[in-house]
Design a protein around this motif. Structure first.
Motif, PDB file in Angstrom:
ATOM      1  N   ARG A  14       0.849  -1.187   0.000  1.00 45.17           N
ATOM      2  CA  ARG A  14       0.000   0.000   0.000  1.00 45.17           C
ATOM      3  C   ARG A  14       0.884   1.236   0.000  1.00 45.17           C
ATOM      4  O   ARG A  14       1.941   1.260   0.638  1.00 45.17           O
ATOM      5  CB  ARG A  14      -0.905   0.005   1.232  1.00 45.17           C
ATOM      6  CG  ARG A  14      -1.733   1.273   1.386  1.00 45.17           C
ATOM      7  CD  ARG A  14      -2.767   1.145   2.461  1.00 45.17           C
ATOM      8  NE  ARG A  14      -3.434   2.432   2.666  1.00 45.17           N
ATOM      9  CZ  ARG A  14      -4.599   2.589   3.288  1.00 45.17           C
ATOM     10  NH1 ARG A  14      -5.228   1.533   3.758  1.00 45.17           N
ATOM     11  NH2 ARG A  14      -5.132   3.784   3.438  1.00 45.17           N
ATOM     12  N   ASP A  16       0.736   5.447   0.712  1.00 46.66           N
ATOM     13  CA  ASP A  16       0.001   6.579   1.273  1.00 46.66           C
ATOM     14  C   ASP A  16       0.882   7.818   1.202  1.00 46.66           C
ATOM     15  O   ASP A  16       2.107   7.728   1.297  1.00 46.66           O
ATOM     16  CB  ASP A  16      -0.363   6.313   2.735  1.00 46.66           C
ATOM     17  CG  ASP A  16      -1.319   5.144   2.899  1.00 46.66           C
ATOM     18  OD1 ASP A  16      -2.526   5.334   2.740  1.00 46.66           O
ATOM     19  OD2 ASP A  16      -0.832   4.029   3.181  1.00 46.66           O
ATOM     20  N   ASN A  28       7.268  -4.721   8.375  1.00 47.27           N
ATOM     21  CA  ASN A  28       6.570  -5.077   9.603  1.00 47.27           C
ATOM     22  C   ASN A  28       7.318  -6.128  10.421  1.00 47.27           C
ATOM     23  O   ASN A  28       8.217  -6.808   9.944  1.00 47.27           O
ATOM     24  CB  ASN A  28       5.183  -5.634   9.271  1.00 47.27           C
ATOM     25  CG  ASN A  28       4.479  -4.847   8.196  1.00 47.27           C
ATOM     26  OD1 ASN A  28       4.622  -3.638   8.123  1.00 47.27           O
ATOM     27  ND2 ASN A  28       3.750  -5.527   7.342  1.00 47.27           N
ATOM     28  N   THR A  32       2.610  -9.583  12.311  1.00 48.15           N
ATOM     29  CA  THR A  32       1.764  -8.422  12.036  1.00 48.15           C
ATOM     30  C   THR A  32       1.704  -8.194  10.531  1.00 48.15           C
ATOM     31  O   THR A  32       2.504  -8.727   9.765  1.00 48.15           O
ATOM     32  CB  THR A  32       2.293  -7.136  12.709  1.00 48.15           C
ATOM     33  OG1 THR A  32       3.545  -6.762  12.108  1.00 48.15           O
ATOM     34  CG2 THR A  32       2.488  -7.335  14.203  1.00 48.15           C
ATOM     35  N   ARG A  35      -0.817  -3.001   8.730  1.00 52.58           N
ATOM     36  CA  ARG A  35      -1.555  -2.125   9.643  1.00 52.58           C
ATOM     37  C   ARG A  35      -0.730  -1.752  10.868  1.00 52.58           C
ATOM     38  O   ARG A  35      -1.127  -0.857  11.632  1.00 52.58           O
ATOM     39  CB  ARG A  35      -2.856  -2.810  10.070  1.00 52.58           C
ATOM     40  CG  ARG A  35      -3.895  -2.910   8.958  1.00 52.58           C
ATOM     41  CD  ARG A  35      -5.107  -3.712   9.388  1.00 52.58           C
ATOM     42  NE  ARG A  35      -4.783  -5.127   9.571  1.00 52.58           N
ATOM     43  CZ  ARG A  35      -5.660  -6.049   9.959  1.00 52.58           C
ATOM     44  NH1 ARG A  35      -6.920  -5.694  10.206  1.00 52.58           N
ATOM     45  NH2 ARG A  35      -5.301  -7.319  10.096  1.00 52.58           N
ATOM     46  N   TRP A  37       1.646   0.082  11.057  1.00 57.04           N
ATOM     47  CA  TRP A  37       2.080   1.476  10.957  1.00 57.04           C
ATOM     48  C   TRP A  37       0.926   2.468  10.873  1.00 57.04           C
ATOM     49  O   TRP A  37       1.164   3.668  10.701  1.00 57.04           O
ATOM     50  CB  TRP A  37       2.984   1.636   9.739  1.00 57.04           C
ATOM     51  CG  TRP A  37       4.110   0.657   9.716  1.00 57.04           C
ATOM     52  CD1 TRP A  37       4.184  -0.502   9.004  1.00 57.04           C
ATOM     53  CD2 TRP A  37       5.331   0.735  10.467  1.00 57.04           C
ATOM     54  NE1 TRP A  37       5.382  -1.145   9.259  1.00 57.04           N
ATOM     55  CE2 TRP A  37       6.101  -0.409  10.148  1.00 57.04           C
ATOM     56  CE3 TRP A  37       5.845   1.672  11.378  1.00 57.04           C
ATOM     57  CZ2 TRP A  37       7.351  -0.654  10.714  1.00 57.04           C
ATOM     58  CZ3 TRP A  37       7.094   1.433  11.931  1.00 57.04           C
ATOM     59  CH2 TRP A  37       7.829   0.285  11.603  1.00 57.04           C
ATOM     60  N   ASP A  38      -0.319   2.010  10.977  1.00 59.57           N
ATOM     61  CA  ASP A  38      -1.473   2.898  10.781  1.00 59.57           C
ATOM     62  C   ASP A  38      -1.414   4.143  11.659  1.00 59.57           C
ATOM     63  O   ASP A  38      -1.582   5.274  11.186  1.00 59.57           O
ATOM     64  CB  ASP A  38      -2.775   2.143  11.079  1.00 59.57           C
ATOM     65  CG  ASP A  38      -3.242   1.281   9.915  1.00 59.57           C
ATOM     66  OD1 ASP A  38      -2.620   1.340   8.844  1.00 59.57           O
ATOM     67  OD2 ASP A  38      -4.227   0.533  10.106  1.00 59.57           O
ATOM     68  N   ALA A  39      -1.224   3.951  12.961  1.00 62.62           N
ATOM     69  CA  ALA A  39      -1.256   5.096  13.878  1.00 62.62           C
ATOM     70  C   ALA A  39      -0.094   6.045  13.640  1.00 62.62           C
ATOM     71  O   ALA A  39      -0.217   7.257  13.826  1.00 62.62           O
ATOM     72  CB  ALA A  39      -1.245   4.602  15.329  1.00 62.62           C
ATOM     73  N   LEU A  41       1.386   6.806  10.758  1.00 63.75           N
ATOM     74  CA  LEU A  41       1.334   7.585   9.520  1.00 63.75           C
ATOM     75  C   LEU A  41       0.658   8.938   9.710  1.00 63.75           C
ATOM     76  O   LEU A  41       0.983   9.895   9.002  1.00 63.75           O
ATOM     77  CB  LEU A  41       0.618   6.798   8.422  1.00 63.75           C
ATOM     78  CG  LEU A  41       1.347   5.556   7.898  1.00 63.75           C
ATOM     79  CD1 LEU A  41       0.694   5.069   6.618  1.00 63.75           C
ATOM     80  CD2 LEU A  41       2.828   5.817   7.673  1.00 63.75           C
ATOM     81  N   ARG A  51       4.097   0.536   2.418  1.00 63.32           N
ATOM     82  CA  ARG A  51       4.065  -0.568   3.379  1.00 63.32           C
ATOM     83  C   ARG A  51       3.734  -1.853   2.630  1.00 63.32           C
ATOM     84  O   ARG A  51       3.051  -1.818   1.606  1.00 63.32           O
ATOM     85  CB  ARG A  51       2.993  -0.318   4.448  1.00 63.32           C
ATOM     86  CG  ARG A  51       3.195   0.949   5.251  1.00 63.32           C
ATOM     87  CD  ARG A  51       2.028   1.169   6.201  1.00 63.32           C
ATOM     88  NE  ARG A  51       0.849   1.707   5.540  1.00 63.32           N
ATOM     89  CZ  ARG A  51      -0.366   1.715   6.060  1.00 63.32           C
ATOM     90  NH1 ARG A  51      -0.585   1.159   7.245  1.00 63.32           N
ATOM     91  NH2 ARG A  51      -1.373   2.252   5.416  1.00 63.32           N
TER      92      ARG A  51
END
Length: 259
Positions: A14, A16, A28, A32, A35, A37-39, A41, A51
Motif C-alpha cells: 500500500r 500513502d 513489519n 503483524t 496495519r 504502521w497505521d497510527a 502515519l 508498506r
C-alpha cells in the motif's frame, strides 16, 4: 489494494501520502501486517509511505521455505517498482533484519536505514524451533498470550486495544509464521551489518521483551555513526504504543535523510 507479482506469488502493498513526497518504506514485525504502521502515519505528513505484507503474512502469498535474504529481495523488487529512487527503509523486528540484509546486498536502493526493535541476531535457534513446534501444533493462537507479554508494556496491555493485536497474531497463517521464524533462526547478520556505511537510526523500547534495548544498541554499534534512541514505557511495537513519541524520534531523521 496493490499487488506486486513475485516468482513465489502475490505481494500485497500500500502507498500513502503525496505522490511527489520523499519515499519511506516500512517493513513489519513477525506476526503483524502492514496495519502495524497505521497510527504512526498520521504523524508523518509530507512523506510518501510504502508498506507491504511480507511472505506468509497479511494478504501476501507464502512459501514453504524462507530466508532473510529472500525477504530482502522482495523489498528490493518493491523499491525498484515503486520507490522512485533511493528510499529510507524503516524495519521493525524481522523488518529490521530485512533492512540490514537489503542495505548490505543492494546499498544503491537506500538513502538511510532505521532499525527498530531488532538486532543482527535475534534469539537462539533452539528457542525459535520451540516456537515453530508450538505454532505447528496449535496455530498462532497457542502462543498469542506469551507474545503479548513481549510485545507490549503493562499500560498498553491493560487497554481494550490489546485484544485487536492479539487477534492479529492469533489469526496469522501458521505456515507463514513458522517459515518466518525459521528465517530468523538461521540469520546472523553481524558480519554484513558491520560493513554498512549509510546513515542509520536505531530505536529501542525499554520494556521490549523480544529484542531488549541492549541488543538494539549493540547492533547500532556495529555501524559507524549510527544513532541509538530509546523510547521509554514501550515494548516491542513502540509505533503502536506511542506513535507520537515514535514520530518525534523518527521525523527529524527522515527530514535530514529522505531527500
Amino acid at each position: 489494494m496493490q499487488v506486486l507479482t513475485r516468482p513465489w506469488g502475490a505481494m500485497h502493498y500500500r502507498i500513502d501520502g503525496p505522490e511527489q513526497a520523499p519515499t519511506v518504506v516500512f517493513a513489519n514485525s513477525l506476526g503483524t501486517d502492514l496495519r502495524l504502521w497505521d497510527a504512526l502515519l498520521a504523524h508523518l505528513p509530507g512523506f510518501r509511505a510504502i508498506r507491504f505484507d511480507k511472505r506468509g503474512h497479511g494478504l501476501s502469498d507464502g512459501t514453504d521455505t524462507l530466508r532473510i535474504e529472500d525477504l530482502a529481495e522482495d523489498a528490493a523488487a518493491l523499491i525498484e517498482a515503486e520507490g522512485r529512487g533511493p528510499v529510507v527503509f524503516v524495519g521493525l523486528s524481522i523488518g529490521g533484519m530485512i533492512g540490514q540484509s537489503l542495505a548490505a546486498r543492494r546499498p544503491e536502493l537506500l538513502r538511510a536505514l532505521v532499525l527498530s526493535n531488532t538486532a543482527a541476531k535475534m534469539g537462539t535457534p533452539d528457542a525459535w524451533r520451540d516456537r515453530i513446534a508450538a505454532v505447528r501444533a496449535g496455530g498462532c493462537a497457542a502462543i498469542a498470550d506469551a507474545v503479548m507479554e513481549r510485545w507490549f508494556g503493562p499500560a498498553f496491555r491493560a487497554t481494550h486495544a490489546l485484544r485487536l493485536w492479539r487477534n492479529m497474531l492469533a489469526r496469522s497463517d501458521a505456515h507463514g509464521y513458522a517459515a518466518a521464524c525459521e528465517a530468523i533462526a538461521q540469520a546472523d547478520l553481524a558480519a554484513t551489518t558491520a560493513t554498512l556505511r549509510l546513515p542509520t537510526l536505531a530505536i529501542g523500547g525499554d520494556l521490549d521483551g523480544a529484542s531488549p534495548p541492549e541488543q538494539v544498541r549493540a547492533t547500532a554499534n556495529l555501524i559507524p555513526g549510527a544513532e541509538f534512541r530509546l523510547l521509554p514505557g514501550t515494548g516491542h511495537l513502540p509505533c503502536v504504543e506511542d506513535p507520537a513519541g515514535y514520530a518525534a524520534i523518527l521525523v527529524p531523521f527522515l527530514k535530514e535523510h529522505a531527500r
